[in-house]
Design a protein around this motif. Structure first.
Motif, PDB file in Angstrom:
ATOM      1  N   MET A 110       4.769 -15.043 -48.244  1.00  0.00           N
ATOM      2  CA  MET A 110       5.418 -16.238 -47.712  1.00  0.00           C
ATOM      3  C   MET A 110       5.145 -17.429 -48.619  1.00  0.00           C
ATOM      4  O   MET A 110       4.108 -17.493 -49.282  1.00  0.00           O
ATOM      5  CB  MET A 110       4.904 -16.559 -46.301  1.00  0.00           C
ATOM      6  N   GLU A 111       6.082 -18.368 -48.606  1.00  0.00           N
ATOM      7  CA  GLU A 111       5.921 -19.625 -49.328  1.00  0.00           C
ATOM      8  C   GLU A 111       6.077 -20.752 -48.313  1.00  0.00           C
ATOM      9  O   GLU A 111       7.137 -20.903 -47.699  1.00  0.00           O
ATOM     10  CB  GLU A 111       6.987 -19.748 -50.414  1.00  0.00           C
ATOM     11  N   ALA A 112       5.017 -21.517 -48.120  1.00  0.00           N
ATOM     12  CA  ALA A 112       5.065 -22.631 -47.164  1.00  0.00           C
ATOM     13  C   ALA A 112       5.784 -23.804 -47.826  1.00  0.00           C
ATOM     14  O   ALA A 112       5.348 -24.294 -48.859  1.00  0.00           O
ATOM     15  CB  ALA A 112       3.656 -23.034 -46.747  1.00  0.00           C
ATOM     16  N   ILE A 113       6.892 -24.212 -47.237  1.00  0.00           N
ATOM     17  CA  ILE A 113       7.636 -25.326 -47.814  1.00  0.00           C
ATOM     18  C   ILE A 113       7.430 -26.624 -47.027  1.00  0.00           C
ATOM     19  O   ILE A 113       7.752 -27.699 -47.525  1.00  0.00           O
ATOM     20  CB  ILE A 113       9.140 -25.009 -47.946  1.00  0.00           C
ATOM     21  N   THR A 114       6.867 -26.512 -45.828  1.00  0.00           N
ATOM     22  CA  THR A 114       6.540 -27.689 -45.032  1.00  0.00           C
ATOM     23  C   THR A 114       5.507 -27.323 -43.991  1.00  0.00           C
ATOM     24  O   THR A 114       5.299 -26.145 -43.685  1.00  0.00           O
ATOM     25  CB  THR A 114       7.797 -28.298 -44.368  1.00  0.00           C
ATOM     26  N   GLN A 115       4.876 -28.349 -43.461  1.00  0.00           N
ATOM     27  CA  GLN A 115       3.918 -28.174 -42.373  1.00  0.00           C
ATOM     28  C   GLN A 115       4.406 -28.981 -41.181  1.00  0.00           C
ATOM     29  O   GLN A 115       4.974 -30.061 -41.340  1.00  0.00           O
ATOM     30  CB  GLN A 115       2.533 -28.647 -42.801  1.00  0.00           C
ATOM     31  N   LEU A 121       0.333 -24.285 -30.958  1.00  0.00           N
ATOM     32  CA  LEU A 121       0.166 -23.080 -31.782  1.00  0.00           C
ATOM     33  C   LEU A 121      -1.080 -23.201 -32.648  1.00  0.00           C
ATOM     34  O   LEU A 121      -1.436 -24.301 -33.093  1.00  0.00           O
ATOM     35  CB  LEU A 121       1.377 -22.889 -32.694  1.00  0.00           C
ATOM     36  N   PRO A 122      -1.716 -22.078 -32.934  1.00  0.00           N
ATOM     37  CA  PRO A 122      -2.871 -22.124 -33.836  1.00  0.00           C
ATOM     38  C   PRO A 122      -2.420 -22.532 -35.242  1.00  0.00           C
ATOM     39  O   PRO A 122      -1.336 -22.138 -35.691  1.00  0.00           O
ATOM     40  CB  PRO A 122      -3.401 -20.688 -33.845  1.00  0.00           C
ATOM     41  N   PRO A 123      -3.228 -23.318 -35.947  1.00  0.00           N
ATOM     42  CA  PRO A 123      -2.884 -23.672 -37.327  1.00  0.00           C
ATOM     43  C   PRO A 123      -2.680 -22.409 -38.163  1.00  0.00           C
ATOM     44  O   PRO A 123      -3.376 -21.419 -38.002  1.00  0.00           O
ATOM     45  CB  PRO A 123      -4.105 -24.460 -37.813  1.00  0.00           C
ATOM     46  N   GLY A 124      -1.679 -22.461 -39.034  1.00  0.00           N
ATOM     47  CA  GLY A 124      -1.375 -21.318 -39.891  1.00  0.00           C
ATOM     48  C   GLY A 124      -0.304 -20.406 -39.328  1.00  0.00           C
ATOM     49  O   GLY A 124       0.098 -19.445 -39.976  1.00  0.00           O
ATOM     50  N   THR A 125       0.187 -20.701 -38.127  1.00  0.00           N
ATOM     51  CA  THR A 125       1.255 -19.900 -37.531  1.00  0.00           C
ATOM     52  C   THR A 125       2.594 -20.351 -38.102  1.00  0.00           C
ATOM     53  O   THR A 125       2.859 -21.547 -38.212  1.00  0.00           O
ATOM     54  CB  THR A 125       1.278 -20.060 -35.999  1.00  0.00           C
ATOM     55  N   VAL A 126       3.441 -19.402 -38.455  1.00  0.00           N
ATOM     56  CA  VAL A 126       4.771 -19.723 -38.969  1.00  0.00           C
ATOM     57  C   VAL A 126       5.646 -20.128 -37.784  1.00  0.00           C
ATOM     58  O   VAL A 126       5.811 -19.369 -36.839  1.00  0.00           O
ATOM     59  CB  VAL A 126       5.386 -18.523 -39.727  1.00  0.00           C
ATOM     60  N   VAL A 127       6.212 -21.369 -37.865  1.00  0.00           N
ATOM     61  CA  VAL A 127       7.033 -21.876 -36.763  1.00  0.00           C
ATOM     62  C   VAL A 127       8.521 -21.768 -37.053  1.00  0.00           C
ATOM     63  O   VAL A 127       9.326 -21.769 -36.129  1.00  0.00           O
ATOM     64  CB  VAL A 127       6.674 -23.336 -36.409  1.00  0.00           C
ATOM     65  N   VAL A 146       8.891 -20.730 -45.430  1.00  0.00           N
ATOM     66  CA  VAL A 146       8.560 -20.972 -44.036  1.00  0.00           C
ATOM     67  C   VAL A 146       7.974 -22.364 -43.801  1.00  0.00           C
ATOM     68  O   VAL A 146       7.489 -23.020 -44.727  1.00  0.00           O
ATOM     69  CB  VAL A 146       7.569 -19.907 -43.523  1.00  0.00           C
ATOM     70  N   ALA A 147       8.015 -22.767 -42.526  1.00  0.00           N
ATOM     71  CA  ALA A 147       7.310 -23.948 -42.041  1.00  0.00           C
ATOM     72  C   ALA A 147       6.095 -23.447 -41.273  1.00  0.00           C
ATOM     73  O   ALA A 147       6.203 -22.529 -40.462  1.00  0.00           O
ATOM     74  CB  ALA A 147       8.218 -24.765 -41.134  1.00  0.00           C
ATOM     75  N   VAL A 148       4.945 -24.059 -41.530  1.00  0.00           N
ATOM     76  CA  VAL A 148       3.684 -23.587 -40.972  1.00  0.00           C
ATOM     77  C   VAL A 148       3.081 -24.649 -40.058  1.00  0.00           C
ATOM     78  O   VAL A 148       3.084 -25.841 -40.377  1.00  0.00           O
ATOM     79  CB  VAL A 148       2.694 -23.236 -42.110  1.00  0.00           C
ATOM     80  N   ALA A 149       2.551 -24.198 -38.924  1.00  0.00           N
ATOM     81  CA  ALA A 149       1.917 -25.105 -37.966  1.00  0.00           C
ATOM     82  C   ALA A 149       0.586 -25.605 -38.506  1.00  0.00           C
ATOM     83  O   ALA A 149      -0.171 -24.861 -39.137  1.00  0.00           O
ATOM     84  CB  ALA A 149       1.696 -24.380 -36.634  1.00  0.00           C
TER      85      ALA A 149
END
Length: 160
Positions: A110-115, A121-127, A146-149
């Motif tokens: 996965m590539e996190a493009i935003t937070q 949700l627990p931090p690090g969960t894909v939203v 993905v966007a990550v919590a």
């Protein structure tokens, strides 16, 4: 009476065998490279040929919409059928998509493009998944974007 071969003759015969073996090895290397290139070309051509019907489908869709007589529902159904056909092509090519939403962020696929601050949700969960990820035969073709919590307090700290 047996006589031993003269050293010069033995050397010449061994040198000839060595040169022939080197030439055979070089020919094998060249033939193998040609065979690999031909197999790669054939494989690429086969994959490309799988997608050509989609070009025809898109052209038909554009032609059908050119006169303006196509309804939104008809257009949507046409896009659904093209999308379904594309899925079948990817399946025949052994390409699988994967969904990341709700899973824990994994940097390898996965590539996190935003937070996004998400107190539930627990931090690090894909939203959310902006672009799907794809694999083929267990190898990653494209990472999911993905966007990550993150915890709300982390979001406040990051603001300027």
């Amino acid at each position: 009476m047996d006589t031993a071969p003269e050293p010069e003759l033995n050397y010449a015969a061994l040198e000839d065998k060595y040169k022939r073996a080197l030439a055979d090895l070089e020919n094998l290397r060249k033939r193998t490279n040609r065979d690999i290139a031909a197999a790669r070309d054939q494989s690429e051509n086969t994959a490309i040929a799988e997608f050509l019907p989609l070009i025809d489908d898109f052209k038909r869709a554009l032609d059908a919409d050119a006169d303006g007589n196509i309804t939104h529902e008809q257009a949507r159904e046409g896009w659904r059928l093209v999308f379904q056909k594309l899925g079948g092509i990817l399946e025949r090519l052994e390409v699988q998509g994967f969904d990341s939403v709700g899973k824990t962020f994994t940097a390898e696929i996965m590539e996190a493009i935003t937070q996004v601050a998400m107190p539930t949700l627990p931090p690090g969960t894909v939203v959310a998944q902006v672009e799907g990820g794809f694999t083929r035969r267990g190898r990653l073709l494209r990472a999911a974007k993905v966007a990550v919590a993150i915890a709300p307090e982390e979001a406040v700290r990051e603001e300027p």
